[in-house]
Design a protein around this motif. Structure first.
Motif, PDB file in Angstrom:
ATOM      1  N   PHE A 237       0.835  -1.200   0.000  1.00  0.00           N
ATOM      2  CA  PHE A 237       0.000   0.000   0.000  1.00  0.00           C
ATOM      3  C   PHE A 237       0.869   1.249   0.000  1.00  0.00           C
ATOM      4  N   VAL A 238       1.858   1.249   0.897  1.00  0.00           N
ATOM      5  CA  VAL A 238       2.742   2.405   1.014  1.00  0.00           C
ATOM      6  C   VAL A 238       3.493   2.638  -0.297  1.00  0.00           C
ATOM      7  N   LYS A 239       3.797   1.557  -1.004  1.00  0.00           N
ATOM      8  CA  LYS A 239       4.543   1.690  -2.255  1.00  0.00           C
ATOM      9  C   LYS A 239       3.638   1.812  -3.484  1.00  0.00           C
ATOM     10  N   GLY A 240       2.354   2.014  -3.266  1.00  0.00           N
ATOM     11  CA  GLY A 240       1.476   2.352  -4.388  1.00  0.00           C
ATOM     12  C   GLY A 240       0.668   1.219  -5.006  1.00  0.00           C
TER      13      GLY A 240
ATOM     14  N   LYS B 270      -2.595   2.151  -6.874  1.00  0.00           N
ATOM     15  CA  LYS B 270      -2.511   2.610  -8.273  1.00  0.00           C
ATOM     16  C   LYS B 270      -2.410   1.416  -9.223  1.00  0.00           C
TER      17      LYS B 270
ATOM     18  N   LYS C  63       2.284   1.466 -14.722  1.00  0.00           N
ATOM     19  CA  LYS C  63       2.664   1.550 -16.135  1.00  0.00           C
ATOM     20  C   LYS C  63       2.925   0.189 -16.765  1.00  0.00           C
TER      21      LYS C  63
ATOM     22  N   GLY D  41       8.799  -0.752   3.926  1.00  0.00           N
ATOM     23  CA  GLY D  41       8.355   0.613   3.679  1.00  0.00           C
ATOM     24  C   GLY D  41       9.467   1.440   3.064  1.00  0.00           C
ATOM     25  N   LYS D  42       9.550   2.708   3.474  1.00  0.00           N
ATOM     26  CA  LYS D  42      10.460   3.638   2.803  1.00  0.00           C
ATOM     27  C   LYS D  42      11.860   3.624   3.417  1.00  0.00           C
TER      28      LYS D  42
ATOM     29  N   ILE E 291       7.142  -0.664   9.691  1.00  0.00           N
ATOM     30  CA  ILE E 291       7.009   0.019   8.414  1.00  0.00           C
ATOM     31  C   ILE E 291       7.492   1.462   8.573  1.00  0.00           C
TER      32      ILE E 291
ATOM     33  N   LEU F 101       7.709   5.217   7.361  1.00  0.00           N
ATOM     34  CA  LEU F 101       6.924   6.143   6.548  1.00  0.00           C
ATOM     35  C   LEU F 101       7.718   7.430   6.348  1.00  0.00           C
TER      36      LEU F 101
ATOM     37  N   ASP G  85       4.100  10.055   2.828  1.00  0.00           N
ATOM     38  CA  ASP G  85       3.007   9.252   3.365  1.00  0.00           C
ATOM     39  C   ASP G  85       2.068  10.115   4.190  1.00  0.00           C
TER      40      ASP G  85
ATOM     41  N   THR H 129      -2.884   6.438   6.020  1.00  0.00           N
ATOM     42  CA  THR H 129      -2.295   5.230   6.578  1.00  0.00           C
ATOM     43  C   THR H 129      -3.173   4.654   7.683  1.00  0.00           C
TER      44      THR H 129
ATOM     45  N   PHE I 102      -6.035   3.031   6.144  1.00  0.00           N
ATOM     46  CA  PHE I 102      -5.668   1.741   5.563  1.00  0.00           C
ATOM     47  C   PHE I 102      -5.751   0.624   6.606  1.00  0.00           C
TER      48      PHE I 102
ATOM     49  N   LYS J 285      -1.396  12.429  -0.860  1.00  0.00           N
ATOM     50  CA  LYS J 285      -1.742  11.016  -0.958  1.00  0.00           C
ATOM     51  C   LYS J 285      -3.261  10.860  -1.158  1.00  0.00           C
TER      52      LYS J 285
END
Lengths: 165, 727
Positions: A92-95, A98, A150, B488-489, B561, B563, B567, B572, B575, B665
């Motif tokens: 979800f966090v990474k999209g 989409k 894409k 996550g990021k 995770i 963020l 984000d 979140t 979600f 977002k």
């Protein structure tokens, strides 16, 4: 597939049920039996569940309760290619949302539906635990990692092409 | 009884002799990762390619083996090339094309390929790699001092700085109690020599003999067979790994998960043999209690106490042990990786548990979504049977115990123990009120001990090294280590095992490598849908059960995770609530209806229809659900929302008051506009717009028709002149 699923359960599944009935707490194997049927036929048809009820002496109401409670069980047949988009946190966090939208637009169907030609069905899955490669999509058990919106048309084309081969 | 240890020793000898006969220790090992994530990254093809090349070369001294997940997910597939007596080389993101190169240059030619090596691409150019223990409990300052000291001494002996690379590692659990914080431990590669020293003089002696005279300094050499040694000596030279303390994951990425001999030769089943030899269930329960091991599934209940409860309140002779592998939290993959990397350790842990509580039957309840983990467990159970490590008369001790796998079917609530019991019984997995707890009345009404995968995996190590040893790792109320699934990021996503008490900052920045350039950390989400988010200013929080609860999150089963500034906290938390709402079993009203109402409010807010009064409604409803829900799922469901609301109030207010999403977002709150000063009229955006809502002639500024815009961001992404503004 649908013609097949109206038929009697195959001998392997019957044998599996018989083996379960020999064990301690036989009725506890109901979920295992349903897994077996779904693996073999792709989904749980009413006819098959009725046969399980007869064979294992479990009321239909209980079987219906169990099969509808667990998300993993499908009560409708699905397409030749089952596309499942992971909607876990990392995806979800990474999209992943989409990516899901891209599949919706490309296939013209919503989650839980199958394309009219019976080729693709679209599902969402719970976390597959492949979070480090998010977002992930599975098409018939093969995992595609780091999918972007894409790539979706290309991905569908390659699956179709492989099917024709 | 009394046969078990002899039986085990015979088994060990047999495996050892077979290994010697094959000459494995002298062979060049090519090791390819094999787990769900490795395979998704293409490890299968890589392994086949190596297999082809090795066969074609006709060489008998190259051994190709598979191993579980090392936990370095973002860099998979990982391939290890290990020459006896040399620094072990690990390659990252290996593709079938790179296989040829690695095989020709390195495996055959003996020359590692620096630019393909995992993480620090220059490591092999060093002659030595020194890893110094710098555990948090012995204070970081101390570690910095010792590094400075070493550098100074190397310099004074004219050893060029670029010959030696210095790393810091997490706690190795090597110091005796009275020496904790007073001495230093370091390992020197490629010899893998372990040294202990207290003063600068000691270190000077080590430097003189090891680095100048190339002799092992016997005086300060430390002989021990510490449990993580094997893992450490293989991966201790990689920054991602050497801050970790791998107890439960010590075999993951090291042994072939399908090979019983490899497990046994790495201390596997020694603990069970000892337990069966002494045959004192009470002593086992007391050891686990004394070790301070607490439930790793998130609850944190003392494991030893649970085992004691199972035998105290009832004299029912039929008892069960259950392994909860229903890892349903989105964003968590610890149990899957552990089971795919080392299934035997869980079987051994459960068997020890069976001795402790007098169970004859065990169940592993695992998600159907984990086919590879299931397959590995099935194979492990069959192999254990064959070698009399499961089944009748285990290790000749007279113990009968068996383990059966039961599959879940996609219901998150089945991770709750009473629901799990119903599911094993073949019923709908709906929780019931406790007490009675499962330790009194569990499966089919009999006392049942349910522990999580990671908890079981800790048991053999504790029995082998003792409660005192285990309780030295970690903090006062949280002993041992914890496995986290870092995702996550963060740059280095993957599986991480750290001592309790490690700071979040260390996990995310030292091990995780921080965030992408140009992005800042916003929050860390722990505990999945039952947990909360920890804002960036609390990063010095230590990973402990109580500390994390105090700041509104939980330890949870280990999902972590990261963020960043892209984000949105409202999105979140929505979600997570969507997840729990759809997973609510529907039995009790607060959870079934309450989470739905909370979700509706959050949906309003993200669509720009929120009101300020909604915030108070969310708080009140959240607290009500926490207090009145029947099971853990409902009681914790509001946590992500409440903690986001507490820590990021301003962001909620901006959504409601300004109808704006600062992280861009929430689609409905985003607005795209074209800056007429910057727009060159290249028409690219107009041509790409899927709904043709951008108008304008060539070489004239364009305009977006807001009423038709679907906020797909295509124009924003394609504009080469930065003319599309997003607000």
């Amino acid at each position: 597939m649908s013609a097949e699923s109206n038929q009697h359960l195959d001998s392997e599944t019957i044998a599996f049920m018989d083996a379960c009935l020999q064990k301690e707490h036989p009725k506890s194997y109901l979920i295992a039996v349903l897994h077996k049927i779904q693996q073999r036929y792709g989904y749980l048809s009413q006819a098959h569940m009725d046969q399980v009820a007869q064979h294992m002496q479990i009321p239909t109401s209980i079987i219906s309760g169990v099969s509808t409670f667990y998300h993993f069980f499908r009560l409708q047949p699905r397409g030749k290619f089952s596309i499942s988009i992971c909607l876990g946190t990392a995806c979800f966090v990474k999209g992943a949302d989409k990516v899901l939208d891209a599949f919706r637009t490309e296939l013209g169907i919503e989650l839980g539906e199958t394309t009219p030609d019976g080729l693709f069905s679209l599902e969402s899955s719970r976390c597959l635990g492949v979070c480090a490669l998010a977002p992930v999509v599975t098409i018939n058990d093969k995992i595609y990692s780091k999918v972007t919106a894409k790539q979706v048309p290309e991905l569908l084309n390659s699956v179709k092409a492989a099917a024709i081969d | 009884m009394g046969q078990a240890l002899a039986f085990y020793k015979t088994l060990y000898r047999q495996f050892d002799q077979e290994r010697t006969a094959r000459g494995d220790k002298q062979k060049i090992i090519v090791q390819v990762g094999s787990a769900t994530c490795e395979n998704a990254a293409g490890a299968d093809q890589v392994r086949q390619e190596f297999d082809k090349l090795i066969r074609a070369s006709g060489r008998q001294d190259i051994l190709l083996k598979q191993t579980g997940c090392t936990g370095r997910c973002a860099r998979e597939p990982i391939v290890g090339v290990f020459f006896p007596g040399q620094i072990p080389i690990k390659y990252e993101q290996v593709t079938p094309n790179k296989v040829q190169e690695i095989f020709q240059h390195h495996v055959i030619g003996g020359k590692p390929i620096p630019n393909l090596i995992l993480d620090k691409k220059t490591d092999t150019l060093y002659s030595y790699v020194v890893t110094m223990c710098s555990s948090h409990r012995c204070s970081h300052e101390n570690a910095q001092d010792s590094e400075e000291m070493l550098k100074r001494l190397l310099c004074s002996h004219n050893i060029a700085e670029d010959l030696v690379r210095i790393f810091h590692s997490g706690c190795l659990g090597l110091c005796p109690k009275e020496k904790v914080g007073k001495q230093h431990v370091m390992m020197v590669f490629p010899e893998r020599t372990l040294y202990r020293f207290e003063t600068e003089e000691d270190l000077d002696e080590i430097v003189k003999s090891h680095f100048v005279d190339h002799q092992v300094n016997v005086k300060h050499r430390y002989h021990t067979d510490f449990i993580t040694e094997q893992f450490f000596s293989m991966y201790g030279d990689v920054a991602f790994f050497n801050k970790q303390t791998r107890l439960t994951l010590r075999n993951s990425g090291l042994i072939d998960p399908e090979s019983l001999p490899e497990y046994v030769l790495n201390k596997g089943y020694e603990a069970l043999a000892q337990v069966l030899e002494t045959n004192d269930p009470d002593a086992v329960r007391q050891t686990i209690l004394k070790s301070g091991l607490r439930g790793r599934g998130g609850g944190g209940f003392p494991t030893g106490q649970k085992w004691i409860n199972a035998v105290t309140y009832t004299d029912d002779p039929i008892r069960y042990v259950v392994c909860n592998a229903d890892e349903g939290d989105p964003g968590a993959f610890m149990d899957r990786s552990a089971l795919e990397g080392d299934p035997f350790i869980v079987l051994e842990g459960m068997t020890i548990g069976a001795v402790a509580v007098g169970a004859r039957q065990g169940y592993i309840y695992i998600r159907a979504e984990y086919p590879l983990a299931i397959e590995r467990l099935e194979k492990a159970i069959a192999t254990a049977h064959k070698h009399r490590l499961l089944g009748k008369n285990i290790l000749d001790s007279g113990l009968n115990f068996d383990i059966e796998i039961r599959l879940g079917a996609g219901a998150f609530v089945c991770g709750e123990e009473t629901a799990l019991i119903y599911s094993i019984e073949g019923k709908r997995g709906q929780p019931r009120i406790r007490p009675p707890y499962p330790t009194q009345s569990g499966l089919w009404g009999h006392p049942t001990v349910i522990n999580n995968v990671e908890t079981w995996a800790n048991v053999p190590t504790i029995m082998l090294y003792g409660a005192d040893w285990f309780s030295r790792i970690g903090t006062k109320n949280s002993r041992g280590t914890k496995v986290f699934a870092l995702a996550g990021k963060v740059l280095n996503t993957g599986l991480v095992e750290v001592p309790m008490g490690t700071r979040l900052r260390d996990i995310i920045f030292d091990i995780g490598g921080g965030l992408r350039e140009g992005h800042t950390l916003k929050a860390v989400q722990t505990g999945g849908p039952s947990g909360g988010c920890i804002p960036a200013d609390r990063l010095d929080t230590m990973v402990e059960y109580e500390t994390l609860s105090e700041i509104g999150s939980i330890m949870g089963s280990g999902g972590m995770i990261v963020l960043d500034d892209e984000d949105c906290m409202v999105a979140t938390s929505k979600f997570f609530l969507e997840f729990t709402q759809s997973e609510s079993c529907g039995k009790c009203v607060p959870c079934r209806e309450g989470t739905l109402r909370m979700l509706e409010i959050l949906e309003r807010i993200t669509q720009g229809k929120g009101e300020m009064a909604d915030l108070d409604k969310l708080r009140r409803l959240g607290k009500l659900i926490q207090k009145t829900s029947l099971c853990g799922l409902g009681q914790t469901a509001p946590n992500p929302v409440l903690s986001a609301l507490e820590n990021f109030t301003e962001e909620f207010i901006i959504h409601i008051r300004d109808k704006r999403c600062p992280a861009h977002k929430c689609t409905q709150l985003i607005r795209y506009e074209i800056d007429i000063d910057k727009c060159t009229g290249c028409t690219l955006c107009a041509r790409r717009c899927p709904v043709s809502c951008i108008a304008g002639a060539a070489r004239q500024p364009h305009v977006i028709d807001q009423s038709r815009c679907i906020k797909c961001s295509e124009c924003y992404n394609v504009c080469k002149f930065d003319a599309v503004r997003r607000t």
